[in-house]
Design an enzyme around this catalytic site. Structure first.
Site, short mmCIF file in Angstrom:
data_model
loop_
_atom_site.label_atom_id
_atom_site.label_comp_id
_atom_site.label_asym_id
_atom_site.label_seq_id
_atom_site.Cartn_x
_atom_site.Cartn_y
_atom_site.Cartn_z
N THR A 31 -7.57 0.94 -20.09
CA THR A 31 -7.26 0.28 -18.89
C THR A 31 -8.53 0.06 -18.06
OG1 THR A 31 -6.55 2.35 -17.74
CG2 THR A 31 -4.92 1.29 -19.08
N ASP B 126 0.86 -1.22 -0.17
CA ASP B 126 -0.03 -0.02 0.09
C ASP B 126 1.11 1.12 -0.03
OD1 ASP B 126 -1.85 2.00 0.41
OD2 ASP B 126 -2.82 1.13 2.18
N LYS C 14 -0.62 14.61 -10.69
CA LYS C 14 0.21 14.29 -11.78
C LYS C 14 1.01 15.50 -12.35
CE LYS C 14 -1.15 9.88 -12.06
NZ LYS C 14 -0.20 8.96 -12.19
N ASN D 225 4.32 4.04 -11.44
CA ASN D 225 3.18 4.20 -12.06
C ASN D 225 1.91 3.84 -11.44
OD1 ASN D 225 1.43 3.05 -14.59
ND2 ASN D 225 1.06 1.52 -13.21
N TYR E 174 -6.35 14.55 -8.23
CA TYR E 174 -5.47 13.68 -9.23
C TYR E 174 -4.76 14.29 -10.40
CZ TYR E 174 -4.69 10.15 -13.33
OH TYR E 174 -3.85 9.45 -14.07
#
Length: 258
Positions: free
Chosen positions: A199, A66, A168, A93, A164
């Site tokens: 994905t 984790d 990034k 990743n 997010y």
């Protein structure tokens, strides 16, 4: 591209599915030994079995980790060192992108808990992995670090949530800092920024969101995990030694900063 004849040790975070699993396969095909980890034990076991069957169990190291738990990161790299040695290639990743039935949480409704949960994996987790791997790279005089960013951190975000996007975009700043400090030690740090890739995180290809994405992508389709893996793999090669501090966009032309 030159094979990894010395069986360099590569670590792929989030390497049990999607882009991470495709990258693990790419590096194994090049001759590397590859260590992967993911949060869900069932995915780790499935990936380990598939990779071992195709490339040999002696070249695969898989654990459940984790990224939000720093002690688990430390334990993973310590165990890897005891088993194989120090990592020379690190692919950061792993990432999370929380969404509800109606999409990402609206900005005004983002809780501190959600914000911290996303950054702890997408940004802080990557930083901690670098801290764990860099001493061995410095000692070896060779290192390849690749952060998997996102088109959402490069262009106007259309789908991703604020946490997010921020996480990034911040990977580019982390990469610049590491380049400034470690480029002279034979270590390269680059970012690969995928667009809409087929994905599990992206959801079904025929979803309304993905159909809308395909309509605006000049290539007329979603990308495949293997296409991103190929870009990552090249950046880890000997031939890419002079590419340092770059962002490589893999998005079918949706964002073209020319």
């Amino acid at each position: 591209m030159r094979n990894c004849t010395t069986q360099r040790i590569a670590v792929v975070t989030g390497g049990t599915s999607g882009i991470g699993l495709a990258t693990a396969r790419h590096l194994l095909a090049r001759g590397c030994r590859v260590a992967v980890f993911g949060q869900k034990l069932i995915n780790v076991e499935s990936a380990a079995e598939a990779l071992s069957q195709d490339f040999g169990s002696e070249r695969v190291f898989a654990r459940a980790v984790d990224l939000a738990e720093p002690t688990q990161i430390t334990s993973f790299f310590r165990e890897l060192d005891e088993c194989w040695g120090k990592a020379e290639i690190l692919i950061c990743n792993a990432g999370v992108s929380p969404k509800g039935p109606d999409g990402p949480t609206p900005f005004q409704e983002i809780t501190l808990e959600e914000w911290n949960a996303v950054l702890s994996v997408n940004l802080t987790g990557a930083m901690l992995c670098c801290q764990a791997a860099l001493p061995g790279m410095i000692e070896a005089g060779f290192g390849r670090i690749v952060f998997v960013g996102s088109i959402a951190g490069r262009a106007m975000p259309r789908i991703a949530g604020t946490a997010y996007v921020a996480s990034k975009a911040a990977l580019s700043g982390l990469a610049r800092s590491l380049v400034a400090r470690h480029a002279a030690q034979g270590i390269s740090v680059n970012v690969v920024a995928p667009g809409r890739i087929a994905t599990e995180m992206a959801g079904p290809r025929e979803s309304a969101v993905n159909r809308a994405a395909v309509a605006r992508i000049p290539a007329g389709r979603m990308g495949e995990p293997e296409e991103v893996a190929a870009a990552i793999g090249f950046l880890t090669s000997d031939e890419a030694a002079f590419i340092n501090g770059a962002v490589i966009d893999v998005n079918g032309g949706e964002y073209a900063p020319l």
